[in-house]
Enzyme design. Structure first.
Site, PDB file in Angstrom:
ATOM      1  N   HIS A 226       2.226   2.425  14.865  1.00  0.00           N
ATOM      2  CA  HIS A 226       3.134   1.935  13.822  1.00  0.00           C
ATOM      3  C   HIS A 226       2.779   2.611  12.505  1.00  0.00           C
ATOM      4  CE1 HIS A 226       0.395  -1.730  12.578  1.00  0.00           C
ATOM      5  NE2 HIS A 226      -0.226  -0.585  12.537  1.00  0.00           N
TER       6      HIS A 226
ATOM      7  N   GLY B 118      -7.240  -1.183  12.070  1.00  0.00           N
ATOM      8  CA  GLY B 118      -8.022  -1.545  10.887  1.00  0.00           C
ATOM      9  C   GLY B 118      -7.694  -0.646   9.727  1.00  0.00           C
TER      10      GLY B 118
ATOM     11  N   ASP C  95       6.267  -1.746  15.152  1.00  0.00           N
ATOM     12  CA  ASP C  95       5.203  -1.826  16.148  1.00  0.00           C
ATOM     13  C   ASP C  95       5.766  -1.348  17.487  1.00  0.00           C
ATOM     14  OD1 ASP C  95       3.702  -2.917  14.164  1.00  0.00           O
ATOM     15  OD2 ASP C  95       3.511  -4.900  15.060  1.00  0.00           O
TER      16      ASP C  95
ATOM     17  N   SER D 106      -2.682   0.729  16.372  1.00  0.00           N
ATOM     18  CA  SER D 106      -2.695   1.239  15.011  1.00  0.00           C
ATOM     19  C   SER D 106      -3.687   2.401  14.887  1.00  0.00           C
ATOM     20  CB  SER D 106      -3.024   0.084  14.057  1.00  0.00           C
ATOM     21  OG  SER D 106      -2.835   0.442  12.723  1.00  0.00           O
ATOM     22  N   MET D 107      -4.699   2.266  14.043  1.00  0.00           N
ATOM     23  CA  MET D 107      -5.679   3.337  13.868  1.00  0.00           C
ATOM     24  C   MET D 107      -6.468   3.578  15.156  1.00  0.00           C
ATOM     25  SD  MET D 107      -6.811   5.718  11.952  1.00  0.00           S
ATOM     26  CE  MET D 107      -5.759   5.370  10.573  1.00  0.00           C
TER      27      MET D 107
END
Length: 197
Positions: free
Chosen positions: A126, A72, A176, A101-102
């Protein structure tokens, strides 16, 4: 028909009868927190508030953050990460499902030696994304500088917490990069996989 959030009995110390409260509020009393959605300002502020409150309530007991998130927004995610480092309670992180991600940055941000992934969990790192195409040209340059600073900051966190070289982190974040629970353990994002306990 949706089930909704289940209610469970909880007896407040000093009360004669139990009250029915939603499952998540009951688990908060046990210091169990959940990130089960995309990270935004609302969920970030809720988790930050819970971590601060629970740490003030008893700094000797660990907090448990269960993560199943596609990632997000970067800034709200960094707020959660910073509070995880700032509270006196140790924060154990647990990946169930996906920490992308986060979400993976929060996973690696748990107390070193207390970061866990379940056997079928997936972890993805990523580079941070932006919305350059929505801004004016001049603003794009400013935003690009900001994104590069954030990317550098995030890469340094991964490098520090995984003990991998910064150059490898930058290379691995260029696209990714999905990992199984075992691969995330080898990479240093988690310390153990639940099966190996």
């Amino acid at each position: 028909m949706p089930v909704g959030i289940p209610k469970v009995a909880f007896q407040v110390p000093g009360d004669d009868d139990a009250s029915w409260i939603d499952l998540y509020n009951r688990l908060y009393h046990e210091r169990v927190l959940f990130l089960g959605q995309e990270i935004n300002y609302e969920i970030s502020n809720q988790l930050v508030g819970l971590m601060v409150y629970l740490s003030l309530e008893d700094k000797t007991k660990d907090l448990y953050l269960f993560i199943n998130s596609p990632g997000g927004e970067v800034i709200p995610g960094m707020a959660i990460f910073d509070i995880m480092q700032a509270v006196e309670s140790e924060v154990q992180t647990v990946c169930v499902g996906l920490a992308a991600s986060m979400g993976s940055l929060l996973l690696v941000g748990g107390e070193i030696t207390k970061r866990l992934a379940f056997p079928h969990a997936r972890v993805m790192i990523h580079q941070p994304a932006s919305s350059f195409f929505e801004a004016q040209t001049g603003e794009c340059w400013l935003e690009a500088d900001e994104i590069l600073e954030i990317w550098d900051s995030i890469a340094r966190i991964y490098a520090r917490r995984t003990s991998l070289p910064l150059s490898q982190i930058f290379k691995d974040m260029a696209r990714d990069n999905f990992m199984s629970a075992e691969e995330a353990q080898s990479y240093g994002i988690v310390d153990m996989v639940a099966d190996s306990l």
